[in-house]
Scaffold this motif. Structure first.
Motif, PDB file in Angstrom:
ATOM      1  N   ALA A  47      43.927  52.504  48.662  1.00  0.00           N
ATOM      2  CA  ALA A  47      43.303  53.295  47.594  1.00  0.00           C
ATOM      3  C   ALA A  47      43.547  52.664  46.225  1.00  0.00           C
ATOM      4  O   ALA A  47      42.629  52.605  45.395  1.00  0.00           O
ATOM      5  N   ASP A  48      44.762  52.180  45.986  1.00  0.00           N
ATOM      6  CA  ASP A  48      45.051  51.509  44.711  1.00  0.00           C
ATOM      7  C   ASP A  48      44.177  50.278  44.548  1.00  0.00           C
ATOM      8  O   ASP A  48      43.650  50.005  43.473  1.00  0.00           O
ATOM      9  N   TYR A  49      43.984  49.532  45.627  1.00  0.00           N
ATOM     10  CA  TYR A  49      43.099  48.369  45.589  1.00  0.00           C
ATOM     11  C   TYR A  49      41.668  48.798  45.247  1.00  0.00           C
ATOM     12  O   TYR A  49      41.033  48.238  44.356  1.00  0.00           O
ATOM     13  N   ALA A  50      41.176  49.794  45.951  1.00  0.00           N
ATOM     14  CA  ALA A  50      39.796  50.249  45.750  1.00  0.00           C
ATOM     15  C   ALA A  50      39.570  50.792  44.345  1.00  0.00           C
ATOM     16  O   ALA A  50      38.502  50.617  43.771  1.00  0.00           O
ATOM     17  N   ASP A  51      40.601  51.444  43.790  1.00  0.00           N
ATOM     18  CA  ASP A  51      40.498  52.001  42.441  1.00  0.00           C
ATOM     19  C   ASP A  51      40.720  50.964  41.362  1.00  0.00           C
ATOM     20  O   ASP A  51      40.577  51.269  40.174  1.00  0.00           O
ATOM     21  N   GLY A  52      41.096  49.753  41.748  1.00  0.00           N
ATOM     22  CA  GLY A  52      41.367  48.705  40.770  1.00  0.00           C
ATOM     23  C   GLY A  52      42.559  49.021  39.893  1.00  0.00           C
ATOM     24  O   GLY A  52      42.600  48.617  38.734  1.00  0.00           O
ATOM     25  N   LYS A  53      43.542  49.748  40.436  1.00  0.00           N
ATOM     26  CA  LYS A  53      44.696  50.156  39.640  1.00  0.00           C
ATOM     27  C   LYS A  53      45.602  48.999  39.267  1.00  0.00           C
ATOM     28  O   LYS A  53      46.329  49.071  38.297  1.00  0.00           O
ATOM     29  N   GLU A  54      45.588  47.943  40.062  1.00  0.00           N
ATOM     30  CA  GLU A  54      46.391  46.769  39.736  1.00  0.00           C
ATOM     31  C   GLU A  54      45.609  45.925  38.727  1.00  0.00           C
ATOM     32  O   GLU A  54      44.476  45.547  38.984  1.00  0.00           O
ATOM     33  N   PRO A  57      43.497  39.649  38.697  1.00  0.00           N
ATOM     34  CA  PRO A  57      42.666  39.299  39.850  1.00  0.00           C
ATOM     35  C   PRO A  57      43.232  39.851  41.157  1.00  0.00           C
ATOM     36  O   PRO A  57      44.436  39.802  41.393  1.00  0.00           O
ATOM     37  N   GLN A  58      42.350  40.371  41.991  1.00  0.00           N
ATOM     38  CA  GLN A  58      42.715  40.840  43.318  1.00  0.00           C
ATOM     39  C   GLN A  58      41.518  40.677  44.237  1.00  0.00           C
ATOM     40  O   GLN A  58      40.378  40.629  43.779  1.00  0.00           O
ATOM     41  N   ALA A  59      41.798  40.576  45.529  1.00  0.00           N
ATOM     42  CA  ALA A  59      40.733  40.436  46.520  1.00  0.00           C
ATOM     43  C   ALA A  59      41.286  40.868  47.872  1.00  0.00           C
ATOM     44  O   ALA A  59      42.501  40.953  48.060  1.00  0.00           O
ATOM     45  N   ALA A  60      40.384  41.129  48.798  1.00  0.00           N
ATOM     46  CA  ALA A  60      40.777  41.476  50.161  1.00  0.00           C
ATOM     47  C   ALA A  60      39.707  40.957  51.115  1.00  0.00           C
ATOM     48  O   ALA A  60      38.539  40.799  50.727  1.00  0.00           O
ATOM     49  N   TRP A  61      40.117  40.717  52.347  1.00  0.00           N
ATOM     50  CA  TRP A  61      39.226  40.144  53.347  1.00  0.00           C
ATOM     51  C   TRP A  61      39.375  40.865  54.664  1.00  0.00           C
ATOM     52  O   TRP A  61      40.432  41.390  54.993  1.00  0.00           O
ATOM     53  N   CYS A  75      45.165  40.548  48.582  1.00  0.00           N
ATOM     54  CA  CYS A  75      45.895  39.778  47.579  1.00  0.00           C
ATOM     55  C   CYS A  75      45.786  40.550  46.270  1.00  0.00           C
ATOM     56  O   CYS A  75      44.684  40.740  45.752  1.00  0.00           O
ATOM     57  N   VAL A  76      46.941  41.021  45.764  1.00  0.00           N
ATOM     58  CA  VAL A  76      46.963  41.796  44.528  1.00  0.00           C
ATOM     59  C   VAL A  76      47.976  41.182  43.566  1.00  0.00           C
ATOM     60  O   VAL A  76      48.749  40.299  43.931  1.00  0.00           O
TER      61      VAL A  76
END
Length: 175
Positions: A47-54, A57-61, A75-76
């Motif tokens: 959820a933190d990844y999806a909300d862009g809380k970090e 640059p971040q990405a996921a695969w 990767c956050v």
């Protein structure tokens, strides 16, 4: 026997985040008997990844084998100079196809291109297959701590690797 096809793609389709949470919850329950506290942690990370809380640059695969989700990695940002590899998972049915290595390589390449100088991860000592992959990709164990989480007494481990070029030798650390 039909050759199985594995691809790695960005985590960007409906259902991807839900699959990450479900797959982690089911796998860690089945393999290690971990309780829903672990699934809740995965849910918060996703959820933190999806909300862009970090910030940064971040990405996921997602890895797919024959068109079905079979693995993931995130990767956050840990801090301005350090990335964090999170939520690496490979479905047991997809093991032996190089899926885990490909996911880690994607994460390392992204972190390097994003300008991070190092990358860390946190895992537990019972996850032997993942730890061997981390070692093969140049990660080194930097700390261990005993904790009680997910219904078990565990040994948490912090791993780290540099993403910088070796200026004296002109080489890039192993991928």
């Amino acid at each position: 026997m039909t050759e199985r096809t594995a691809v790695v793609r960005p985590l960007d389709r409906p259902g991807d985040l839900g699959w990450v949470v479900m797959a982690h919850g089911e796998f860690y329950d089945r393999e290690f008997g971990w309780d829903t506290d672990f699934e809740a942690l995965v849910c918060r990370i996703a959820a933190d990844y999806a909300d862009g809380k970090e910030p940064g640059p971040q990405a996921a695969w997602i890895a797919e084998v024959d068109g079905r989700r079979a693995g993931c990695v995130f990767c956050v940002r840990a801090d301005a100079r350090t990335a964090k590899l999170r939520l690496l998972l490979v479905d047991p049915a997809a093991r032996g196809l190089g899926v885990g290595a490909r996911l880690i390589e994607e994460c390392l390449a992204f972190a390097r291109e994003a300008g991070y100088e190092a990358i860390t991860l946190w895992t537990n000592d019972v996850l032997g297959s993942a730890r061997r992959l981390y070692e093969r990709h140049g990660f080194r164990l930097t700390a261990e701590d005993r904790h009680h989480s997910f219904g078990h007494d565990l040994v948490g481990q912090t791993w780290r690797r540099s993403l910088q070029r070796d200026i004296t030798a002109g080489a890039v650390p192993p991928r």
